[in-house]
Scaffold this active site. Structure first.
Site, short mmCIF file in Angstrom:
data_model
loop_
_atom_site.label_atom_id
_atom_site.label_comp_id
_atom_site.label_asym_id
_atom_site.label_seq_id
_atom_site.Cartn_x
_atom_site.Cartn_y
_atom_site.Cartn_z
CE LYS A 1 -12.18 -4.85 -113.45
NZ LYS A 1 -11.04 -3.90 -113.78
CG ASN A 2 -9.51 -4.62 -116.76
OD1 ASN A 2 -10.39 -3.79 -116.12
ND2 ASN A 2 -8.36 -4.81 -116.44
NE ARG B 1 -7.08 5.12 -109.95
CZ ARG B 1 -6.67 5.44 -111.05
NH1 ARG B 1 -6.96 3.93 -112.08
NH2 ARG B 1 -6.00 5.93 -111.44
CB CYS C 1 -7.91 1.77 -105.00
SG CYS C 1 -6.55 1.25 -105.57
NE ARG D 1 -4.63 1.98 -109.72
CZ ARG D 1 -5.96 1.24 -110.41
NH1 ARG D 1 -6.54 1.04 -109.02
NH2 ARG D 1 -6.03 1.32 -111.55
CG ASP E 1 -4.90 -7.00 -113.28
OD1 ASP E 1 -5.58 -6.68 -114.37
OD2 ASP E 1 -4.72 -6.29 -113.06
CB VAL F 1 2.15 -2.89 -112.21
CG1 VAL F 1 1.58 -2.06 -112.93
CG2 VAL F 1 3.16 -3.88 -112.80
NE ARG G 1 -14.96 -2.42 -108.49
CZ ARG G 1 -13.64 -2.00 -108.86
NH1 ARG G 1 -13.12 -1.34 -107.19
NH2 ARG G 1 -12.67 -1.21 -109.49
C1 EPZ Z 1 -5.29 -0.32 -115.43
O1 EPZ Z 1 -5.58 0.03 -114.95
C2 EPZ Z 1 -6.26 -1.85 -115.21
N1 EPZ Z 1 -7.67 -1.39 -115.16
C3 EPZ Z 1 -5.74 -2.28 -114.40
O2 EPZ Z 1 -6.60 -4.05 -113.86
C4 EPZ Z 1 -4.76 -2.71 -114.44
O3 EPZ Z 1 -4.26 -3.45 -113.32
C5 EPZ Z 1 -3.49 -2.39 -114.84
O4 EPZ Z 1 -4.25 -1.34 -116.50
C6 EPZ Z 1 -1.98 -2.37 -115.19
O5 EPZ Z 1 -2.22 -2.95 -116.12
C7 EPZ Z 1 -8.76 -0.96 -116.60
O6 EPZ Z 1 -8.02 -1.37 -117.24
C8 EPZ Z 1 -9.97 -0.30 -116.13
P1 EPZ Z 1 -1.55 1.87 -115.21
P2 EPZ Z 1 -4.78 1.48 -114.96
O7 EPZ Z 1 -1.96 3.57 -116.02
O8 EPZ Z 1 -5.26 2.22 -116.89
C9 EPZ Z 1 0.62 4.41 -112.56
C10 EPZ Z 1 -8.37 -5.05 -112.21
O9 EPZ Z 1 -7.82 -5.80 -111.24
N2 EPZ Z 1 0.87 5.78 -113.83
O10 EPZ Z 1 -1.36 0.96 -116.21
O11 EPZ Z 1 -4.76 2.65 -113.83
C11 EPZ Z 1 -0.66 3.35 -111.73
O12 EPZ Z 1 0.36 4.08 -110.49
C12 EPZ Z 1 -7.36 -3.48 -112.65
O13 EPZ Z 1 -8.45 -5.38 -112.83
C13 EPZ Z 1 1.22 7.25 -112.91
O14 EPZ Z 1 1.69 7.31 -111.75
O15 EPZ Z 1 -3.28 1.27 -114.92
C14 EPZ Z 1 0.39 2.08 -111.79
O16 EPZ Z 1 1.57 2.44 -110.72
C15 EPZ Z 1 -6.80 -2.95 -111.26
N3 EPZ Z 1 0.48 7.50 -113.79
C16 EPZ Z 1 1.78 1.94 -112.93
O17 EPZ Z 1 1.21 3.67 -113.27
C17 EPZ Z 1 -0.27 8.09 -114.53
O18 EPZ Z 1 -1.17 8.95 -115.19
C18 EPZ Z 1 0.36 1.04 -113.98
O19 EPZ Z 1 -0.98 1.74 -114.01
C19 EPZ Z 1 -1.25 6.51 -115.09
C20 EPZ Z 1 -0.67 5.69 -113.78
#
Ligand code: EPZ
Length: 420
Positions: free
Chosen positions: A22-23, A95, A119, A124, A307, A329, A399
């Site tokens: 999915k990701n 998102r 969420c 996020r 995850d 994370v 999802r």
């Molecule tokens: C991706 O989300 C995945 N989703 C998530 O999977 C996964 O948990 C996550 O990466 C971490 O591995 C998809 O790929 C669609 P991040 P993403 O940006 O990109 C902070 C699932 O269950 N952050 O690496 O949103 C954020 O708040 C989902 O399949 C900022 O502060 O994750 C978080 O604390 C859930 N500012 C941390 O970084 C930003 O601009 C990691 O977020 C971006 C992120």
């Protein structure tokens, strides 16, 4: 409202085939906006998030349809694009919709995308995505909950991410592939899904080096052409079924996966006392009577995946001792804890850390899913618990997990969807 009914305490055995990731499929589907003409994607998972992303593209005027009735294949034709707006009612459902920002900005010089909002697992934000676009010369404004981005033509830049954000890395790569000049991303996320996105873009004519490492270099090109591409297997689904084997095996063989993407999980399962073996495209796990307590802390790849944290906690609820689970994370990813407690789990939470004291048996109960991986944690606990577990709000499960009933029944589980 449909619910999942699970009758627990059965020994599960057999093999389960992993679906596409999915990701990886989500950012790649968004990245088709960068191409000219027709793209066909194969091994696309049949999960609700993919339907939402197709709706986002269709809302832009882009045709996104199944290929000759194959539910795991999507054909996209970008030439029919007529809009550059991703509306709130779609973005709030997923998102990952913000991953259309970079492609639209790079290809058309403009994008209007609703802010995704938070969420269940955290606020996020997307500040790092927007900071990268600004570094590349984009003008970013916030109007009535929408991000409005514009740029005559993005220019290559040195982007150093404050945190290895997965989505931020993906959006920056997509913005850079058509930019004028070279972009270097430092402190890039190293998740395998990033490498899959880069492989798709390079096949379409992009020039990306270093994807999968923390330093990625992208030389902008004039255009990209539509291609056929097969999505990588879903490592989080594969890891979830490996934990099914640890908790309820018998012997469970997870097929069509890449064990190299799950090194830390497999080490932790062996440490917990399970038998674990792997080939180049499968994982075999045999459960143990009671797993040993093993501490984890989540971390960006290649660390323990956030995850899989909720799923790991379900396993630790059955150990002979106490284990520490730290979520480093996301700021709020323990929503499964109160639900596991309803089944008799002994879990104490202090900030980002949970102490899980195992019990011999959990007892089935009515529980509520709150996000994709929390719902996986609940079905894992239900499979190993006594009596019956009824999980509500399983739209969260839909999802991210394709044909969950069918796959679990294939392992001998007593699981059905009920309506009430
Ligand atoms: C991706 O989300 C995945 N989703 C998530 O999977 C996964 O948990 C996550 O990466 C971490 O591995 C998809 O790929 C669609 P991040 P993403 O940006 O990109 C902070 C699932 O269950 N952050 O690496 O949103 C954020 O708040 C989902 O399949 C900022 O502060 O994750 C978080 O604390 C859930 N500012 C941390 O970084 C930003 O601009 C990691 O977020 C971006 C992120």
């Amino acid at each position: 409202m449909e619910k999942l009914k699970i009758t627990g305490s059965r020994v599960l055995s057999g093999s389960v085939i992993t679906s596409g990731a999915k990701n990886a499929a989500l950012p790649i589907l968004a990245a088709t906006i960068l191409t000219e003409g027709r793209t066909r994607l194969f091994n696309v998972p049949g999960v609700v998030d993919m339907i939402t992303m197709r709706k986002i593209l269709q809302n832009l005027g882009v045709e996104a349809k199944e290929v000759e009735g194959r539910r795991d294949a999507v054909e996209i034709n970008i030439d029919s694009l007529t809009s550059l707006e991703a509306p709130y009612d779609l973005v709030r459902k997923m998102r990952a919709s913000v991953s259309v920002l970079g492609p639209m900005l790079a290809k058309y010089g403009r994008a209007r995308v609703s802010m995704p909002g938070g969420c269940a697992i955290g606020e996020r934000p997307i500040d790092m995505h927007l900071a990268a676009f600004s570094k590349m010369g984009a003008k970013i404004e916030m109007n009535h909950g929408y991000v409005e981005a514009s740029a005559k033509r993005l220019r290559g830049a040195e982007v150093c991410l404050d945190y290895p954000t997965v989505g931020g890395t993906e959006n920056t790569i997509c913005a850079a592939v058509l930019a004028d000049g070279v972009t270097v991303i430092d402190n890039a996320a190293r998740e395998p899904e990033i490498a899959d996105l880069a492989a798709f873009l390079n096949k379409a004519g992009a020039k990306i080096e270093g994807a999968g490492t923390s330093r990625i270099e992208i030389e902008g090109v004039a255009s990209l052409s539509g291609v056929d591409y097969t999505i990588m297997p879903d490592r989080i689904e594969a890891g979830t079924y490996a934990i099914v084997g640890a908790l309820c095996g018998g012997e469970v063989v997870v097929q069509n996966c890449n064990p190299g993407h799950l090194t830390v999980l497999l080490e932790k399962l062996a440490e917990a006392g399970c038998y674990v073996s792997a080939t180049d495209n499968s994982i075999t796990v045999r459960g143990c009577k009671r797993p040993r307590p093993v501490n984890i802390a989540t971390h960006p790849y290649p660390g323990f995946p956030t995850d899989l944290q909720a799923q790991w906690m379900a396993l630790m609820a059955f150990t002979e001792g106490t284990s520490i689970v730290r979520e480093a994370v996301f700021e709020r990813r323990f929503m499964h804890v109160p639900e596991l407690r309803r089944m008799g789990a002994e879990i104490r939470v202090d900030g980002d850390t949970a102490a899980v004291t195992g019990v011999e048996r959990l007892v089935g109960a009515p529980v509520m899913a709150t996000d994709i991986r929390a719902s996986a944690s609940l079905f894992l606990a239900g499979l190993a618990a006594k009596n019956t577990t009824i999980i509500s709000r399983i739209y969260h499960l839909r999802r991210g997990y394709e044909r969950i009933e069918e796959k679990l029944k294939g392992l001998g589980a007593a699981v059905e969807t009920v309506d009430d």
